[in-house]
Design a protein around this motif. Structure first.
Motif, PDB file in Angstrom:
ATOM      1  N   PRO A   3      15.228  -5.594   7.048  1.00  0.00           N
ATOM      2  CA  PRO A   3      14.717  -6.969   7.005  1.00  0.00           C
ATOM      3  C   PRO A   3      13.547  -7.226   7.948  1.00  0.00           C
ATOM      4  O   PRO A   3      12.776  -8.163   7.733  1.00  0.00           O
ATOM      5  CB  PRO A   3      15.941  -7.815   7.394  1.00  0.00           C
ATOM      6  N   ASN A   4      13.398  -6.411   8.991  1.00  0.00           N
ATOM      7  CA  ASN A   4      12.300  -6.638   9.940  1.00  0.00           C
ATOM      8  C   ASN A   4      11.096  -5.744   9.675  1.00  0.00           C
ATOM      9  O   ASN A   4      10.224  -5.600  10.536  1.00  0.00           O
ATOM     10  CB  ASN A   4      12.789  -6.452  11.372  1.00  0.00           C
ATOM     11  N   ASN A   5      11.048  -5.134   8.498  1.00  0.00           N
ATOM     12  CA  ASN A   5       9.859  -4.355   8.143  1.00  0.00           C
ATOM     13  C   ASN A   5       8.653  -5.281   8.007  1.00  0.00           C
ATOM     14  O   ASN A   5       8.781  -6.389   7.479  1.00  0.00           O
ATOM     15  CB  ASN A   5      10.070  -3.626   6.811  1.00  0.00           C
ATOM     16  N   PRO A   6       7.485  -4.838   8.459  1.00  0.00           N
ATOM     17  CA  PRO A   6       6.288  -5.654   8.235  1.00  0.00           C
ATOM     18  C   PRO A   6       5.939  -5.709   6.747  1.00  0.00           C
ATOM     19  O   PRO A   6       6.266  -4.788   5.992  1.00  0.00           O
ATOM     20  CB  PRO A   6       5.206  -4.912   9.031  1.00  0.00           C
ATOM     21  N   VAL A   7       5.312  -6.808   6.354  1.00  0.00           N
ATOM     22  CA  VAL A   7       4.867  -6.968   4.969  1.00  0.00           C
ATOM     23  C   VAL A   7       3.382  -7.254   4.976  1.00  0.00           C
ATOM     24  O   VAL A   7       2.955  -8.239   5.570  1.00  0.00           O
ATOM     25  CB  VAL A   7       5.635  -8.109   4.259  1.00  0.00           C
ATOM     26  N   PRO A   8       2.552  -6.406   4.368  1.00  0.00           N
ATOM     27  CA  PRO A   8       2.949  -5.166   3.682  1.00  0.00           C
ATOM     28  C   PRO A   8       3.172  -4.022   4.656  1.00  0.00           C
ATOM     29  O   PRO A   8       2.729  -4.068   5.799  1.00  0.00           O
ATOM     30  CB  PRO A   8       1.739  -4.890   2.786  1.00  0.00           C
ATOM     31  N   LEU A   9       3.862  -2.999   4.187  1.00  0.00           N
ATOM     32  CA  LEU A   9       4.079  -1.792   4.980  1.00  0.00           C
ATOM     33  C   LEU A   9       2.844  -0.906   4.885  1.00  0.00           C
ATOM     34  O   LEU A   9       2.381  -0.589   3.800  1.00  0.00           O
ATOM     35  CB  LEU A   9       5.284  -1.022   4.440  1.00  0.00           C
ATOM     36  N   SER A  10       2.320  -0.499   6.025  1.00  0.00           N
ATOM     37  CA  SER A  10       1.180   0.413   6.031  1.00  0.00           C
ATOM     38  C   SER A  10       1.664   1.834   6.285  1.00  0.00           C
ATOM     39  O   SER A  10       2.824   2.067   6.661  1.00  0.00           O
ATOM     40  CB  SER A  10       0.169   0.007   7.108  1.00  0.00           C
ATOM     41  N   GLU A  11       0.765   2.781   6.117  1.00  0.00           N
ATOM     42  CA  GLU A  11       1.106   4.182   6.341  1.00  0.00           C
ATOM     43  C   GLU A  11       1.420   4.474   7.800  1.00  0.00           C
ATOM     44  O   GLU A  11       1.995   5.528   8.109  1.00  0.00           O
ATOM     45  CB  GLU A  11      -0.042   5.083   5.877  1.00  0.00           C
ATOM     46  N   ASP A  12       1.081   3.570   8.705  1.00  0.00           N
ATOM     47  CA  ASP A  12       1.360   3.774  10.132  1.00  0.00           C
ATOM     48  C   ASP A  12       2.760   3.331  10.534  1.00  0.00           C
ATOM     49  O   ASP A  12       3.171   3.522  11.683  1.00  0.00           O
ATOM     50  CB  ASP A  12       0.335   3.014  10.979  1.00  0.00           C
ATOM     51  N   ALA A  13       3.505   2.725   9.609  1.00  0.00           N
ATOM     52  CA  ALA A  13       4.839   2.221   9.934  1.00  0.00           C
ATOM     53  C   ALA A  13       5.773   3.376  10.297  1.00  0.00           C
ATOM     54  O   ALA A  13       5.673   4.482   9.751  1.00  0.00           O
ATOM     55  CB  ALA A  13       5.411   1.441   8.752  1.00  0.00           C
ATOM     56  N   PRO A  58       1.385  -0.969  -6.157  1.00  0.00           N
ATOM     57  CA  PRO A  58       0.542  -2.108  -6.536  1.00  0.00           C
ATOM     58  C   PRO A  58       0.283  -3.000  -5.328  1.00  0.00           C
ATOM     59  O   PRO A  58       0.933  -2.871  -4.284  1.00  0.00           O
ATOM     60  CB  PRO A  58       1.381  -2.826  -7.599  1.00  0.00           C
ATOM     61  N   ASP A  59      -0.663  -3.917  -5.481  1.00  0.00           N
ATOM     62  CA  ASP A  59      -1.005  -4.813  -4.375  1.00  0.00           C
ATOM     63  C   ASP A  59       0.093  -5.828  -4.096  1.00  0.00           C
ATOM     64  O   ASP A  59       0.295  -6.234  -2.953  1.00  0.00           O
ATOM     65  CB  ASP A  59      -2.321  -5.545  -4.677  1.00  0.00           C
ATOM     66  N   GLU A  60       0.785  -6.260  -5.134  1.00  0.00           N
ATOM     67  CA  GLU A  60       1.786  -7.306  -4.980  1.00  0.00           C
ATOM     68  C   GLU A  60       3.131  -6.833  -5.518  1.00  0.00           C
ATOM     69  O   GLU A  60       3.230  -5.782  -6.156  1.00  0.00           O
ATOM     70  CB  GLU A  60       1.352  -8.583  -5.730  1.00  0.00           C
ATOM     71  N   ALA A  61       4.165  -7.631  -5.252  1.00  0.00           N
ATOM     72  CA  ALA A  61       5.502  -7.352  -5.778  1.00  0.00           C
ATOM     73  C   ALA A  61       5.758  -8.202  -7.018  1.00  0.00           C
ATOM     74  O   ALA A  61       5.158  -9.267  -7.199  1.00  0.00           O
ATOM     75  CB  ALA A  61       6.562  -7.641  -4.726  1.00  0.00           C
ATOM     76  N   ILE A  62       6.661  -7.726  -7.870  1.00  0.00           N
ATOM     77  CA  ILE A  62       7.097  -8.497  -9.038  1.00  0.00           C
ATOM     78  C   ILE A  62       8.248  -9.392  -8.597  1.00  0.00           C
ATOM     79  O   ILE A  62       9.212  -8.908  -7.997  1.00  0.00           O
ATOM     80  CB  ILE A  62       7.556  -7.572 -10.165  1.00  0.00           C
TER      81      ILE A  62
END
Length: 241
Positions: free
Chosen positions: A110-120, A217-221
């Motif tokens: 739940p505390n993941n950043p949005v959006p997730l980058s490759e540096d996460a 994709p850029d966004e979520a469904i």
């Protein structure tokens, strides 16, 4: 006198070995890589090419480690598969590996950043062996990259792959859980088509990319849309009695 400057220089030919071509995604990847003008592609069910005759391969593409369904049917492990991949890389003299894993290595927290980058930071769910093993496979391949100068590794982390006739059990399991929480909206979800993953692999081979890349994709469904597309209906949870 012929104008030699007008002649295009002949493009160098890459020798590429595509491993793990078993499922629908693997064949799409093999076709996309084989369509590159500068590539000779070797497609195999996962063994060192018998016709290599000691010749070196520039790039090895690994598809099978992320195929959850094929792994399940064969009782295979992504970690063991990564060790076998590196054995092939040593035997064939490859200096570039393209590894397809999954965005699941980040962990659904739940505390993941949005959006997730490759540096996460990778925090796969400890209860989900598939995601943990993929993260371990990435670590093994990264160790191979840093062990000798001149090596490159492309790690592609796609969202859940889908395609007509090729949707994985993971995608079906995700959509099966929609519409079951009373009074709550279903979360959004991301999917990526097999053709888009194949295009990403072909680009990684052609450009010899070195690094980690999310394929999504850029966004979520929205959850309601995912449920409608999957055919799932609202279900009201009731006590056993």
């Amino acid at each position: 006198m012929t104008d030699v400057l007008a002649r295009p220089a002949p493009a160098p030919t890459q020798r590429v070995y595509v491993r793990g071509v078993r499922g629908a995604l693997g064949w799409r990847v093999a076709e996309a890589v084989g369509a590159l003008a500068t590539v000779n592609t070797v497609v195999s069910p996962g063994e060192v090419p018998a016709d290599s005759h000691g010749e070196a391969f520039d790039t090895i593409v690994e598809i099978g480690l992320a195929d959850h369904d094929v792994l399940g049917r064969r009782g295979a492990s992504p970690t063991i598969g990564a060790a076998e991949l590196l054995d092939d890389a040593h035997a064939l003299g490859a200096t570039h590996i393209v590894l397809v894993t999954s965005a699941m290595v980040y962990g659904a927290l739940p505390n993941n950043p949005v959006p997730l980058s490759e540096d996460a930071v990778l925090r796969p769910d400890p209860r989900f062996a598939y995601a943990r093993q993929l993260a371990a496979a990435e670590e093994l391949v990264e160790g191979w990259r840093t062990a000798r100068p001149g090596r490159a590794v492309t790690v592609l982390r796609p969202a859940i792959p889908v395609a007509a006739g090729g949707t994985s059990s993971l995608a079906r399991a995700l959509t099966a859980g929609f519409g079951q929480r009373f009074g709550e909206s279903d979360p959004g979800a991301q999917f990526v088509h097999h053709d888009d993953i194949a295009s990403a692999v072909a680009l990684a081979v052609a450009e010899r990319l070195d690094g980690v890349y999310n394929v999504a994709p850029d966004e979520a469904i929205p959850g309601e849309r995912v449920r409608a597309l999957s055919g799932q209906k609202w279900r009201l949870p009731l006590p056993d009695r």
